[in-house]
Each structure stands twice: as structure tokens, then as C-alpha cells.
Design a protein around this motif. Structure first.
Motif, PDB file in Angstrom:
ATOM      1  N   ARG A   1      -1.693  -7.737  -3.849  1.00  0.00           N
ATOM      2  CA  ARG A   1      -2.639  -6.740  -3.342  1.00  0.00           C
ATOM      3  C   ARG A   1      -1.876  -5.417  -3.263  1.00  0.00           C
ATOM      4  O   ARG A   1      -1.271  -5.091  -2.256  1.00  0.00           O
TER       5      ARG A   1
ATOM      6  N   ALA B   1      -5.429  -1.642  -7.048  1.00  0.00           N
ATOM      7  CA  ALA B   1      -6.369  -0.573  -6.690  1.00  0.00           C
ATOM      8  C   ALA B   1      -5.671   0.774  -6.764  1.00  0.00           C
ATOM      9  O   ALA B   1      -4.533   0.922  -6.309  1.00  0.00           O
ATOM     10  N   SER B   2      -6.361   1.750  -7.336  1.00  0.00           N
ATOM     11  CA  SER B   2      -5.816   3.101  -7.437  1.00  0.00           C
ATOM     12  C   SER B   2      -6.680   4.074  -6.652  1.00  0.00           C
ATOM     13  O   SER B   2      -7.907   4.086  -6.795  1.00  0.00           O
TER      14      SER B   2
ATOM     15  N   ARG C   1      -4.339  -0.121   5.078  1.00  0.00           N
ATOM     16  CA  ARG C   1      -5.615  -0.812   4.831  1.00  0.00           C
ATOM     17  C   ARG C   1      -6.628  -0.485   5.925  1.00  0.00           C
ATOM     18  O   ARG C   1      -7.760  -0.121   5.654  1.00  0.00           O
TER      19      ARG C   1
ATOM     20  N   ALA D   1      -2.175  -1.424  -3.590  1.00  0.00           N
ATOM     21  CA  ALA D   1      -2.984  -0.209  -3.659  1.00  0.00           C
ATOM     22  C   ALA D   1      -2.018   0.965  -3.776  1.00  0.00           C
ATOM     23  O   ALA D   1      -1.061   1.070  -3.005  1.00  0.00           O
TER      24      ALA D   1
ATOM     25  N   PHE E   1       0.883  -1.163   0.000  1.00  0.00           N
ATOM     26  CA  PHE E   1       0.000   0.000   0.000  1.00  0.00           C
ATOM     27  C   PHE E   1       0.921   1.213   0.000  1.00  0.00           C
ATOM     28  O   PHE E   1       1.642   1.447   0.963  1.00  0.00           O
TER      29      PHE E   1
ATOM     30  N   LEU F   1     -12.215  -1.044  -2.959  1.00  0.00           N
ATOM     31  CA  LEU F   1     -10.842  -1.526  -2.756  1.00  0.00           C
ATOM     32  C   LEU F   1     -10.839  -3.050  -2.593  1.00  0.00           C
ATOM     33  O   LEU F   1     -10.072  -3.773  -3.244  1.00  0.00           O
TER      34      LEU F   1
ATOM     35  N   TYR G   1       1.409  -2.661   4.406  1.00  0.00           N
ATOM     36  CA  TYR G   1       0.034  -2.838   3.946  1.00  0.00           C
ATOM     37  C   TYR G   1      -1.035  -2.583   5.002  1.00  0.00           C
ATOM     38  O   TYR G   1      -1.945  -1.780   4.800  1.00  0.00           O
TER      39      TYR G   1
END
Ligand SMILES: [Zn+2]
Length: 310
Positions: free
Chosen positions: A40, A99-100, A303, A42, A6, A89, A299
Motif C-alpha cells: 500500500r 496510489a498517486s 492516511r 501512496a 505514504f 485511494l 502510513y
């Protein structure tokens, strides 16, 4: 190997638009084909609005880059989805996609109009860095010393009301102190390191870090060589992990994150691109941090924050 990542800040969208390069298969730090599918990942993609833009020019600059962002998201919908809330998400990851999250770096984008907060929120912007290094309608960055303006205070209140997260990276110390007096929600520093470890005005003092910690915000570690070491020369990743260890010692376990500054900064070889981020995970584990804490930094902290506030 798939990974969880992330990242709170990169400048790739503006650079791609500027240089007429695609988001996928380019020679930049961030390339949609850099990480294996199933990761995963982001990424907060910031539209960087330079301080010099004012009024209609600022709006136009944002809109042009926003159109490019939408076009790139549409072209790469098989691989990445723009997300504006936590359910989206989760959905992106459930579909095996990245994911953006759309961000703005530089409150000049608001052109001094409170209604622009509502407009950019409608566009999907969920993070806004109040200033860059100079002055804009909201306040002043780390190269100046005026605090938040009256419009800046109003904009922060509107952002909190509308659900745009306030980012203090680039904000100067006066502005930071002003924000602490008026903020009613957690705020974050998407891409700032420790000033105790590397004395640069773009980095956070221990006091500022603790203020963010106590409010339940986030602090993303920046890979820019001048924010890692005062001489700007970093040949070993321990120069960066020193910032992480310092912040952990200040009780940062639940707020530390990553904010690479990819495509917005000169980055030491050991992290020079999305495909090298694994080097940081390996270094932290080798230095004795637990899998749990490393996963929080990479992450989990972000999150959890976005589950609560996105
Ligand atoms: Zn920046």
C-alpha cells in the motif's frame, strides 16, 4: 515483502520529464517497479515549478509536466492510479495498485491568477507548496525574508475553499507566521525536518512544528543530507531518526510522516532509493519505537489526514 508507505513529497515527475525517462524502470530514486505489488504505497508526486517562471511561461511549464504525468499514469495504469479523493485511494489499494496524489511545488505555477487555483484543482492537484526557496507571487521562500503577499493570502483562502492542501515546506518564517494568522484549515509541511536538530532555514522550529501539530496537520521527514546534519555528511541513519525522536518528544505522534524528497535531493546511502525505505522502519523499531508508532509515521497519519481532507 510488501509494505505500507505514504510519502508526501518527491520530484520524480519533473526529473523524468526533464531527462526523458519513464516512471517505471529507470535509475532514479522512485521507480514504479521498486516496491512489490500488493504494497500500500501512496506517493505525492510534485510538479516542481522553478521560481523564475512567470505568467504564461509558468502555466506552460505546469501544463507540459502535467501532460507528462497523465501520460505516465496512463502507461502504468496496471500498477498505479492517480487519485483525487479518499475513495479512489482505497480503490487503488483494493485493486492491488499504488496510489498517486498530484502536487505542485512552487506557487509560481499559479501565475498570479486566482482562477489558476480552480484550474489546477480540476487537473487533480491536491497539495500545493506555496513557495520554493525564492520569491514568487504568493510569498517568499527560506532564502528570503518577506511574508505572504496579498495574492498569497487570497490564494490560500481559495485553496482552502476548493480543497487544495497548503504545504509550508520552503516557506520562510515570516510567511509561516502570516499563514498562521489567516489559515482556517490544517496545513502541512511535506518535506521538512527539525531546526533544533539541524539548524537549517528549510527545517521547522519547535514552535512551527507545534503550530502544525495543534492544527492537526502533517510533517513529512526529508532525507536530504543537508537537512539531516549541518555538515551534510550522514553515514548513519540515527542522524535522521534523531529528528523523529525530537518531534515525537514534542507530541508529534499523530502528525509525523515521511516526505522523502526523492529525486529532488542528495540522499545518504542508507535511504538512497525507494527500495531502501525499509531501513528506516528497521532502525526505528531497533531504537525502541513500537510497531504502532512506526506504522503511524510510515502510513497511518497520512492516511487518516487524507481520509479527512482529500
Ligand atoms: Zn522541495
Amino acid at each position: 515483502m510488501s509494505m505500507d508507505l505514504f510519502d508526501l513529497h518527491c520530484d520524480t515527475i519533473t526529473v523524468c520529464n526533464n531527462k526523458n525517462k519513464p516512471l517505471r524502470q529507470n535509475d532514479l530514486h522512485v521507480d514504479l517497479s521498486a516496491l512489490p505489488q500488493g504494497s500500500r504505497w501512496a506517493q505525492a508526486f510534485a510538479i516542481f515549478v522553478p521560481d523564475r517562471y512567470r505568467g504564461e511561461a509558468a502555466k506552460g511549464f505546469f501544463q507540459e509536466n502535467y501532460a507528462f504525468y497523465q501520460e505516465q499514469m496512463a502507461k502504468n495504469a496496471d500498477r498505479i492510479l492517480p487519485v483525487t479523493n479518499y475513495a479512489e485511494l482505497q480503490q487503488a489499494f483494493a485493486e492491488g495498485k499504488f496510489a498517486s496524489i498530484l502536487a505542485i511545488e512552487g506557487g509560481a505555477a499559479l501565475a498570479g491568477e486566482l482562477e489558476m487555483v480552480d484550474y489546477v484543482r480540476e487537473c487533480g492537484v491536491r497539495l500545493l507548496t506555496l513557495t520554493w526557496n525564492g520569491e514568487n507571487e504568493l510569498g517568499s521562500g527560506s532564502a528570503t525574508n518577506q511574508g505572504l503577499t496579498e495574492f498569497g493570502r487570497q490564494a490560500v483562502a481559495r485553496m482552502e475553499e476548493k480543497g487544495i492542501i497548503v504545504d509550508v515546506s520552503h516557506l520562510n518564517d515570516q510567511g509561516f507566521a502570516d499563514l498562521c494568522r489567516i489559515a482556517t484549515k490544517p496545513f502541512i509541511a511535506t518535506h521538512s525536518n527539525s531546526r533544533s536538530v539541524c539548524n537549517h532555514p528549510r527545517n521547522l522550529t519547535d514552535e512551527q512544528f507545534c503550530a502544525i501539530r495543534d492544527r492537526g496537520g502533517l510533517v513529512g521527514m526529508n532525507y536530504y543530507r543537508l537537512f539531516i546534519r549541518e555538515d551534510g555528511v550522514s553515514n548513519h541513519i540515527s542522524d535522521l531518526t534523531a529528528h523523529i525522536h525530537h518531534f515525537l518528544a514534542l507530541g508529534g505522534e499523530d502528525i509525523l510522516c515521511l516526505g522523502s524528497d526523492f529525486d529532488g535531493a542528495e540522499i545518504p546511502d542508507y535511504l538512497n532509493g525507494l527500495d531502501r525505505v525499509e531501513n528506516l522502519r528497521a532502525a526505528l523499531l531497533a531504537e525502541g519505537l513500537s510497531e504502532t508508532i512506526v506504522q503511524k509515521i510510515f502510513y497511518e497519519n497520512a492516511r487518516r489526514f487524507f481520509e479527512n481532507y482529500l
